[in-house]
Design an enzyme around this catalytic site. Sequence first.
Site, mmCIF file in Angstrom:
data_model
loop_
_atom_site.group_PDB
_atom_site.id
_atom_site.type_symbol
_atom_site.label_atom_id
_atom_site.label_comp_id
_atom_site.label_asym_id
_atom_site.label_seq_id
_atom_site.Cartn_x
_atom_site.Cartn_y
_atom_site.Cartn_z
ATOM 1 N N GLU A 194 0.834 -1.193 0.000
ATOM 2 C CA GLU A 194 0.000 0.000 0.000
ATOM 3 C C GLU A 194 0.876 1.252 0.000
ATOM 4 O OE1 GLU A 194 -3.972 -0.435 2.065
ATOM 5 O OE2 GLU A 194 -2.993 1.020 3.366
ATOM 6 N N GLU B 164 2.199 1.875 -3.403
ATOM 7 C CA GLU B 164 1.090 2.404 -4.205
ATOM 8 C C GLU B 164 0.884 3.888 -3.885
ATOM 9 O OE1 GLU B 164 -2.384 0.097 -3.271
ATOM 10 O OE2 GLU B 164 -3.637 1.083 -4.781
ATOM 11 N N CYS C 207 -8.061 -2.316 4.393
ATOM 12 C CA CYS C 207 -7.951 -3.480 5.289
ATOM 13 C C CYS C 207 -9.282 -3.944 5.856
ATOM 14 C CB CYS C 207 -7.076 -3.152 6.496
ATOM 15 S SG CYS C 207 -5.517 -2.442 6.064
ATOM 16 N N SER D 262 -7.101 1.649 -2.081
ATOM 17 C CA SER D 262 -5.924 0.827 -2.370
ATOM 18 C C SER D 262 -6.344 -0.526 -2.912
ATOM 19 C CB SER D 262 -5.111 0.633 -1.088
ATOM 20 O OG SER D 262 -4.142 -0.361 -1.287
ATOM 21 N N LYS E 152 -14.989 -10.238 8.235
ATOM 22 C CA LYS E 152 -13.928 -11.054 7.649
ATOM 23 C C LYS E 152 -14.479 -12.387 7.146
ATOM 24 C CE LYS E 152 -10.176 -8.519 8.083
ATOM 25 N NZ LYS E 152 -9.515 -8.004 6.865
ATOM 26 N N GLU F 211 -15.571 -11.514 3.790
ATOM 27 C CA GLU F 211 -14.393 -11.295 2.940
ATOM 28 C C GLU F 211 -13.796 -12.633 2.488
ATOM 29 O OE1 GLU F 211 -11.240 -8.785 4.629
ATOM 30 O OE2 GLU F 211 -9.765 -9.810 3.394
ATOM 31 N N GLU G 223 -13.535 -13.665 -5.655
ATOM 32 C CA GLU G 223 -12.321 -13.183 -6.324
ATOM 33 C C GLU G 223 -11.069 -13.375 -5.472
ATOM 34 O OE1 GLU G 223 -14.756 -11.341 -5.131
ATOM 35 O OE2 GLU G 223 -14.071 -9.442 -4.288
ATOM 36 N N CYS H 175 -10.040 -2.014 14.824
ATOM 37 C CA CYS H 175 -10.272 -3.456 15.017
ATOM 38 C C CYS H 175 -10.425 -3.845 16.483
ATOM 39 C CB CYS H 175 -9.138 -4.259 14.404
ATOM 40 S SG CYS H 175 -8.860 -3.828 12.684
#
Lengths: 594, 151
Positions: free
Chosen positions: A281, A284, A301, A321, A360, A363, A368, A511
């Site tokens: 990141e 980037e 994240c 990102s 999560k 996720e 993908e 988190c």
Amino acid sequence: MAKNVNVWIDGHHLEVPEDLTIIEAADKHGIYVPRLCYHPDLPPTANCGVCVVELSGSPVPKRACCTPVAEGMKVTTNSKNLRAYRKTLIEMILSNHEVVCPSCTANNKCELQTLANNLGVDPDALPNILVKKETDYSSPSVIRDPNKCIACGRCITVCNDVQTVYALTNSDRGIGAEVTTAFGMGMAQSPCVNCGQCTVYCPTGALRERNELDDVWDAILDPEKHVIVQEAPSIRVSLGEEFGMPLGSVTAKKMYAALRKIGFDSVMDTNFTADLTIMEEGTECVAKLKAGEKRPLITSCSPGWIKFMETYYPDLADCVSTAKSPMSMFGVLSKTYYAQEHGIDPEKIVSVAIMPCTAKKFEARRPELSDSGFQDTDYVLTTREFLRMIKEAGIDFANIAEEEPDEGMSFYSGAGTIFGATGGVMEAAIRSAYTLVTGEELENVEILGVRGLEGVKEASVNVPGFGDLKVAVAHGLGNARKVMDRVREGLKTNGESPWHFIEIMACPGGCVGGGGQPYGNDIASRARRGLALYEEDRSLPVRKSHQNPEVQKIYERFLGAPNSPLAQKLLHTYYFRRSISNGQVVEEVTHKHH
Amino acid sequence: MYKEICAKYAPTKDNLIYILHDIQDSHPQHYLSAEAVTTISDYLKVPENHIYGVITFYSMYSTSPRGKNIIRLCESPPCYIKGSDNILRKLKTILGVEVGQTTKDEKFTLELCACLGVCGNAPVMMINDDVYGDLSEEKVEEIIDKIRGRN
């Protein structure tokens, strides 16, 4: 400043600001008023009536949660009548509740159970009139059981007012009133982003995470499988208090020991891929800064944030990102790099993640995220599930001897560990981006302006050769919305974002305040856990991601360089636009680099 | 069609109730579909879950298709004392439906409602916009037959 007024609660004279409610004044001075729907983090909904108190001069009792204090007010919190009212209220709630405490996930943590017990309520005082409704199992993250719902409204407040997700709502009224989604379509067919804050604030077991413990135990007990586990930064500061240790104890090495004892074949750490995320990141970000890009870079994240962005801000998806989350980087590397290094067939690898997060779970199921050729992350356990696992295994966590993790993907810097607190990813990124831009090391690594629990934090860091790097940090999706609206507005009016780099975390506090964290996860304990991560950061020998030797090794031996073609293939992803009505994918809006 | 109806009103939250009524009244099945809610949400910038909460709070709105004629029998105490339960039984028998259901020919939907404000004529019911008072079982049968014939 509000002026102070004199009030007497149970004969105690208090001088308190006039803008407090009775319950706030009482809490501030350690006087307990029984309550059920009230929660100090949320505005009162005044639904349950348990917090009734008597006021001199008032013919009827008043709810302490929504009655402001006034000069000369005399409050009685306990009397024969009040005890009878409260008991009757709880009896009525229990008569319309599925009372299955021993098997309920909220057992021993349930606020209704505790209150009923404290007040000496007989659960059979009134006949049970519950008409059983179907439990909503549609979501991969959050299960909603209306039979345990007491209609306190906290989940609705947090979903709509705090998170501005607009998934849960009240429907109907009177005895038919219930918490549901629009048209009762189920969580998976709503704009729910799986953040799980509703499960944190639910006083009973009506909202809970989807339990994957049996699947994980099956994998562990299958000799054919090689089960690898990773743990998010915030986990190590969220386990201790369940076992009598002080809130915010840093227990990384006890955590590794417990996981090994449970039977995981390889115990490594998400903090390693947090450092790796900074490399990807950060690179980037620096490329964008050097190119004079007017659109900001936003962190990726937090899976609750990503689905929120796909639902409400898909026009800004190109600003997010492309780096996968630390969890998903770990997942894909566990079935490629790790498999290769250890000569293990990736088909036999089961990759498990212990996360403070319900989103999560969603996720991990994104189709993908399978660049290893398999589903990159097989199972996600929340902190709450992991705590149950430790207990099922009979581990004396507080006294277990500390152990080191397995090598390869477990070494971490202080930058990696502070990912678990709001502002941590930003601070970690600045520590390394500075070096990437200037070629020099940042001397003072503590960026205090991005720490703390203010909803939106802004800071400016002078980077020689670039100028002032303007950053913003938002935690909680209501705050994310404020930041994103300003970005959208800035880009529309003068083609420029107010900030270069933005960190967004779906959950208040980051988190450490995640939707999968232990019950009783209020703002105060989120703050304490966040501080514990900063304490750990200060104690670590390496505090910058680019100085992590295992990170340097994975680039040398496997990935090449940050943002290399292999890194792009394995560690980066793309985003979709989703329907606001039902959260389903409408179209792909960014694409994968090859 | 929903968009055109919305456009008759300013896009402010206080128009939600009016838009809901207008859309429901314009629909041949007298109800508010998920599609209608999506359109209204987009127009007023009010989240769909909030609109759903409003619709289900008020008994005048329906989220499922209804018959051509909507019968609302008052279930408040004055009507009950004057025998609304007998009227309800009669309505169920001649229509062959339970409360909340629609007849097979889609001509009638039977609903209960709170006080209609004409207690002097209890028991009372409304069919669409017309109020029928001083109901007896015979009178109810006549009224239903008449409407059936008309349709």
